[in-house]
Design a protein around this motif. Structure first.
Motif, PDB file in Angstrom:
ATOM      1  N   LYS A   5       0.847  -1.185   0.000  1.00 22.85           N
ATOM      2  CA  LYS A   5       0.000   0.000   0.000  1.00 22.85           C
ATOM      3  C   LYS A   5       0.885   1.238   0.000  1.00 22.85           C
ATOM      4  CE  LYS A   5      -3.486   2.281   2.929  1.00 22.85           C
ATOM      5  NZ  LYS A   5      -4.265   2.125   4.190  1.00 22.85           N
ATOM      6  N   THR A   7       0.577   5.313  -0.030  1.00 21.60           N
ATOM      7  CA  THR A   7      -0.300   6.471   0.104  1.00 21.60           C
ATOM      8  C   THR A   7       0.470   7.713  -0.334  1.00 21.60           C
ATOM      9  OG1 THR A   7      -1.459   5.408   1.934  1.00 21.60           O
ATOM     10  CG2 THR A   7      -1.757   7.775   1.678  1.00 21.60           C
ATOM     11  N   GLN A  12      -3.669  12.273  -0.298  1.00 21.24           N
ATOM     12  CA  GLN A  12      -3.343  11.019   0.386  1.00 21.24           C
ATOM     13  C   GLN A  12      -4.166   9.851  -0.147  1.00 21.24           C
ATOM     14  OE1 GLN A  12      -0.735  10.685   3.285  1.00 21.24           O
ATOM     15  NE2 GLN A  12      -0.276  11.999   1.530  1.00 21.24           N
ATOM     16  N   ASN A  14      -4.724   6.167  -1.704  1.00 15.87           N
ATOM     17  CA  ASN A  14      -4.074   4.866  -1.583  1.00 15.87           C
ATOM     18  C   ASN A  14      -3.847   4.259  -2.960  1.00 15.87           C
ATOM     19  OD1 ASN A  14      -4.225   5.014   1.236  1.00 15.87           O
ATOM     20  ND2 ASN A  14      -6.231   4.039   1.285  1.00 15.87           N
ATOM     21  N   ASN A  15      -2.614   3.837  -3.204  1.00 20.20           N
ATOM     22  CA  ASN A  15      -2.255   3.097  -4.405  1.00 20.20           C
ATOM     23  C   ASN A  15      -1.835   1.705  -3.948  1.00 20.20           C
ATOM     24  OD1 ASN A  15      -0.489   5.789  -6.185  1.00 20.20           O
ATOM     25  ND2 ASN A  15      -2.327   5.864  -4.984  1.00 20.20           N
ATOM     26  N   TYR A  16      -2.237   0.689  -4.668  1.00 23.21           N
ATOM     27  CA  TYR A  16      -1.942  -0.678  -4.256  1.00 23.21           C
ATOM     28  C   TYR A  16      -1.120  -1.386  -5.325  1.00 23.21           C
ATOM     29  CZ  TYR A  16      -5.596   0.289  -0.822  1.00 23.21           C
ATOM     30  OH  TYR A  16      -6.336   0.842   0.190  1.00 23.21           O
ATOM     31  N   HIS A  61      -6.178  10.323  -8.350  1.00 19.46           N
ATOM     32  CA  HIS A  61      -5.905   8.899  -8.565  1.00 19.46           C
ATOM     33  C   HIS A  61      -5.175   8.617  -9.875  1.00 19.46           C
ATOM     34  CE1 HIS A  61      -8.302   7.228  -5.179  1.00 19.46           C
ATOM     35  NE2 HIS A  61      -8.841   8.433  -5.254  1.00 19.46           N
ATOM     36  N   TYR A 188     -10.158  -2.664   0.403  1.00 19.54           N
ATOM     37  CA  TYR A 188      -9.019  -1.753   0.369  1.00 19.54           C
ATOM     38  C   TYR A 188      -9.453  -0.498  -0.391  1.00 19.54           C
ATOM     39  CZ  TYR A 188      -6.320  -5.830   1.826  1.00 19.54           C
ATOM     40  OH  TYR A 188      -5.846  -6.922   2.510  1.00 19.54           O
ATOM     41  N   GLY A 190      -9.778   3.690  -1.647  1.00 14.38           N
ATOM     42  CA  GLY A 190      -8.901   4.677  -2.260  1.00 14.38           C
ATOM     43  C   GLY A 190      -8.369   5.705  -1.292  1.00 14.38           C
ATOM     44  N   HIS A 191      -8.970   5.808  -0.109  1.00 17.86           N
ATOM     45  CA  HIS A 191      -8.503   6.688   0.958  1.00 17.86           C
ATOM     46  C   HIS A 191      -8.801   6.014   2.286  1.00 17.86           C
ATOM     47  CE1 HIS A 191      -8.054  10.203  -1.775  1.00 17.86           C
ATOM     48  NE2 HIS A 191      -9.144   9.713  -2.353  1.00 17.86           N
ATOM     49  N   CYS A 193      -8.416   3.674   5.864  1.00 23.49           N
ATOM     50  CA  CYS A 193      -8.012   2.332   6.286  1.00 23.49           C
ATOM     51  C   CYS A 193      -8.910   1.245   5.702  1.00 23.49           C
ATOM     52  CB  CYS A 193      -8.025   2.253   7.813  1.00 23.49           C
ATOM     53  SG  CYS A 193      -9.664   2.455   8.546  1.00 23.49           S
ATOM     54  N   GLU A 194      -8.451   0.008   5.844  1.00 27.48           N
ATOM     55  CA  GLU A 194      -9.177  -1.143   5.325  1.00 27.48           C
ATOM     56  C   GLU A 194     -10.423  -1.419   6.169  1.00 27.48           C
ATOM     57  OE1 GLU A 194      -5.618  -1.515   6.033  1.00 27.48           O
ATOM     58  OE2 GLU A 194      -5.473  -0.645   4.021  1.00 27.48           O
TER      59      GLU A 194
END
Length: 213
Positions: A5, A7, A12, A14-16, A61, A188, A190-191, A193-194
């Protein structure tokens, strides 16, 4: 499969990074920046980046797409319904007061129901409009993982006041396409927590009877 992950960016996001150790191939889900960290992980596992899968076309994104495409040669995919957002990339930059970036080139469509394969990684595309017309989620059924972009968050959902947004459409996407999935699936977003499908079905204040408590 290895999951990293990353960020990055002013919002901020999230990129995975998904890496198939056996076949030395990788997929990046969303690209908001931090090329150096992405490159570091790829070198660490001696993997080649095959695809950038954009969950939607908002600037936070996709702004990292161009550098990654140029330096690593990965193909960038996006649902066709969000191409107007890419066409308005420069205007998005101006709207949010961000420094200039180069507009990415989109190499293909993420079609609803399509399976994206990269080595042993398999991701099913689920079209979930609402946050944007072409928003998608990406489901790894084997590993019970859902990459939800800005469709579904921990205790929240993506905003619907931007171009092409619709809360009613988003609500239908989540209830009809995501809440029918295995409750144990980890989400998961895009911003933030899981979470899990089960938790959001029970506790997300944007859905069901909890809204009226």
């Amino acid at each position: 499969m290895i999951l990293k992950k990353i960020t990055a960016g002013p919002f901020q996001a999230n990129n995975y990074l998904l890496i198939d150790e056996k076949n030395k191939k990788a997929i990046l889900i969303d690209a908001s920046g931090d090329f150096n960290t992405i490159e570091k992980y790829l070198k660490e596992y001696d993997a080649a980046l095959e695809y950038i899968l954009n969950t939607h076309g908002h600037v936070d994104h996709i702004s990292g797409n161009y550098e990654i495409q140029t330096k690593l040669g990965a193909k960038a995919l996006l649902n066709n319904s969000d191409m107007p957002l890419v066409d308005l990339f420069e205007k998005q930059i101006e709207l949010f007061g961000l420094p200039p970036e180069t507009k990415p080139t989109i190499d293909g469509n993420l079609e609803d129901g399509e399976i994206i394969e990269c080595g042993d990684i398999k991701l099913k595309v689920i079209h979930t409009p609402g946050h944007s017309p072409g928003g998608v989620c990406l489901l790894d059924e084997k590993n019970k993982m859902l990459f939800s972009g800005d469709t579904l968050f921990f205790n929240s959902v993506g905003r619907t006041d931007l171009m092409g947004g619709s809360f009613e459409t988003l609500e239908n996407s989540v209830e009809d396409k995501l809440f029918i999935l295995d409750p144990s699936i980890t989400v998961y977003p895009g911003h933030g927590c899981e979470t899990t499908i089960e938790r959001e079905k029970k506790s997300n204040p944007f859905f069901g009877e909890i809204r009226f408590v």
